[in-house]
Design a protein around this motif. Sequence first.
Motif: not given
Length: 303
Positions: A83-106
């Motif tokens: 679960x740690x292997x999966x969550x560290x990748x999937x949750x981390x990627x989602x967090x970064x992707x959503x943060x970048x998508x929210x930027x005015x200038x990505x």
Amino acid sequence: MGTMRIAITGSTGLIGTALQRSLRADGHEVLRLVRRAPRAADEVAWDPERQTVDTASLAGCDSVVHLAGAGVGDHRWTAAYKKQIRDSRVLGTAAIAEALASLDTPPRSFVCGTAIGYYGDTGTRRVDESAPPGDGFLAGVCVDWEAAAEPAVEAGIRTAFARTGLVVSRTGGAWGRLFPIFKAGLGGRLGNGSQYWSFISLHDHVRALRRLIDDDTLSGPVNLTAPEPVTNREATAAMGKVLRRPTLFTVPPPALRLALGEFADDVLQSQRVVPTRLQDSGFTFTHPTITAAIRAAQTAQMD
């Protein structure tokens, strides 16, 4: 390319350390995402489990390289660690992707490190980026891992998935554990040695990541492996030749399973993966053969 501002997760790992050294040597500004309170001007706070990122600090980045994730071979595969292997990748990627998508200038590019585990066991078949996902735990993790980057893709950020093979280095990663064993004269093949290993030198891996950062034509999956995968038997022979040590030992599958548990099945599986898209982009390898990659690792000519 001119001077760039590049953020990296997993910057303290084998690949992240080498990448930031390479970028800084060429005058680029590097930001390091850390899972604690920042202590330096080049650090940015994030928490992959809570899926929070200091988005404001990423403003003005030209590229973000996401390399963070729990080590696949660091612990026995209990249900909790899987679960740690999966969550560290999937949750981390989602967090970064959503943060970048929210930027005015990505950023212009988002390079997400994934793995050739996506393809599962390929046997003797040569596969490239056109192949479908395979079966098994790691293949499923890779599918979900890449899918988690969808917010960045939908925001129009060029997103490349660096599907990484076995990185040949004596200072870290899975191969780093092999060097002391072989230097002690205790190295040998794993199982019958017929399984294919798709490798890449650390030096070439960093160069390939930089190609993904820069090349506007590369998006989607890109295999980061050397052109000619070798069998475990051939890799074993090359290690013996370069290190000038005998390679008489064989680790039978039951012994591997006793030592590694479920992860042993992935160690014994065959992955014959080739870098079609990387080569089509004009990339050439400094260390195209297993002997060259091992020799470069042995002499530490990796940055």
